[in-house]
Scaffold this active site. Structure first.
Site, PDB file in Angstrom:
ATOM      1  N   SER A   1       0.847  -1.198   0.000  1.00  0.00           N
ATOM      2  CA  SER A   1       0.000   0.000   0.000  1.00  0.00           C
ATOM      3  C   SER A   1       0.874   1.236   0.000  1.00  0.00           C
ATOM      4  O   SER A   1       2.018   1.204   0.488  1.00  0.00           O
ATOM      5  CB  SER A   1      -0.882   0.004   1.257  1.00  0.00           C
TER       6      SER A   1
ATOM      7  N   TYR B   1      -2.808  -0.965  10.131  1.00  0.00           N
ATOM      8  CA  TYR B   1      -2.774  -1.327   8.713  1.00  0.00           C
ATOM      9  C   TYR B   1      -1.481  -0.832   8.074  1.00  0.00           C
ATOM     10  O   TYR B   1      -0.768  -1.593   7.398  1.00  0.00           O
ATOM     11  CB  TYR B   1      -3.984  -0.733   8.002  1.00  0.00           C
TER      12      TYR B   1
END
Length: 262
Positions: A145, A158
């Site tokens: 990400s 995350y």
């Protein structure tokens, strides 16, 4: 598991978290190209909808956050897809809970880490021997990400998990450098998926993202990005990290993977 009959295929692909979003978008493109694809996910209804909308897509309900489920998945792939040559570690979940207001049970954060980090590392460890034994050109894609590089204050666990997965992926590429297994880090920016829940979809269009990155998953790219994560600025960051990593490893006695015949 649901299956359909297949003609001779070009590739045999496993995608975790393929019931919707990025995983499903990539799965559809592989199937349309003529490849055999198995997607996994925790929600039977999403898998059923995915299989219904893409004839030929195979599905297997599996919780990538569970060690036992990962071992069962690896056993299934070994018995039903012995020609596996592509693994896409895409399964994910995102809790949008800032650190200062995170009063959820530790089990919630632990589950997030298990899906995002434990899952890919363990599954790769289980399946790499199969890829090595095949002697075929293969590819492992770890989906990280933009948040791995620019920590997101609204999703700190995350971001930390994806940063750790990035670090692992760099090491995995180095460890497999003398084999026929390539390693690509797929680095999405914000993409409008249900990662954090149906109400929190925002970002790039899923199909536009998949159309752009799918051709890059050919084993010749260390990273594949979109938008900001494909920008010159971001590429400069990747290039600097690569330069520093290569300089820090130098001549090394650290063990690497070898082909079965080596």
């Amino acid at each position: 598991m649901t299956t359909s009959g297949y003609p001779t295929q070009h590739h045999a692909v496993l995608i975790t978290g393929g019931g919707d979003g990025i995983g499903f978008g990539l799965a559809r493109r592989y199937v349309e190209r003529g490849d055999r694809v198995i997607v996994t996910g925790r929600r039977e209804e999403r898998l059923e909808a995915a299989a219904a909308s893409v004839p030929g897509l195979e599905t297997y309900a599996n919780d990538i956050g569970s060690p036992e489920a990962r071992e069962a998945l690896a056993a299934l792939i070994g018995s039903t897809m012995p020609d596996l040559d592509t693994i896409i570690n895409n399964a994910g979940v995102q809790r949008r809970v800032p650190l200062a207001s995170d009063d959820e049970p530790w089990s919630a954060a632990r589950a997030e880490i298990e899906i995002l980090l434990d899952g890919p590392i363990h599954l790769n460890r289980l399946l790499i021997p199969q890829l090595l034994d095949s002697g075929r050109d293969s590819l492992i894609v770890d989906v990280t990400s933009g948040g791995a590089y620019l920590p997101q204050t609204f999703a700190p666990v995350y971001s930390a998990s994806k940063a750790a997965l990035h670090s692992y992926t760099v090491n995995l590429r180095w460890a497999l450098a003398e084999t026929r297994i390539g390693v690509t880090e797929l680095i999405p920016p914000a993409v409008a998926t249900a990662l954090a829940g149906e109400r929190d979809r925002h970002g790039a269009d899923v199909d536009e993202f998949c159309d752009t990155v799918f051709p890059l998953l050919d084993g010749s790219h260390d990273e594949a990005g979109f938008g900001f994560t494909a920008s010159d600025t971001f590429r400069s960051l990747l290039d600097l990290q690569r330069e520093l990593f290569e300089a820090s490893t130098g001549p090394s006695t650290v063990a690497r993977y070898r082909e079965a015949s080596a």
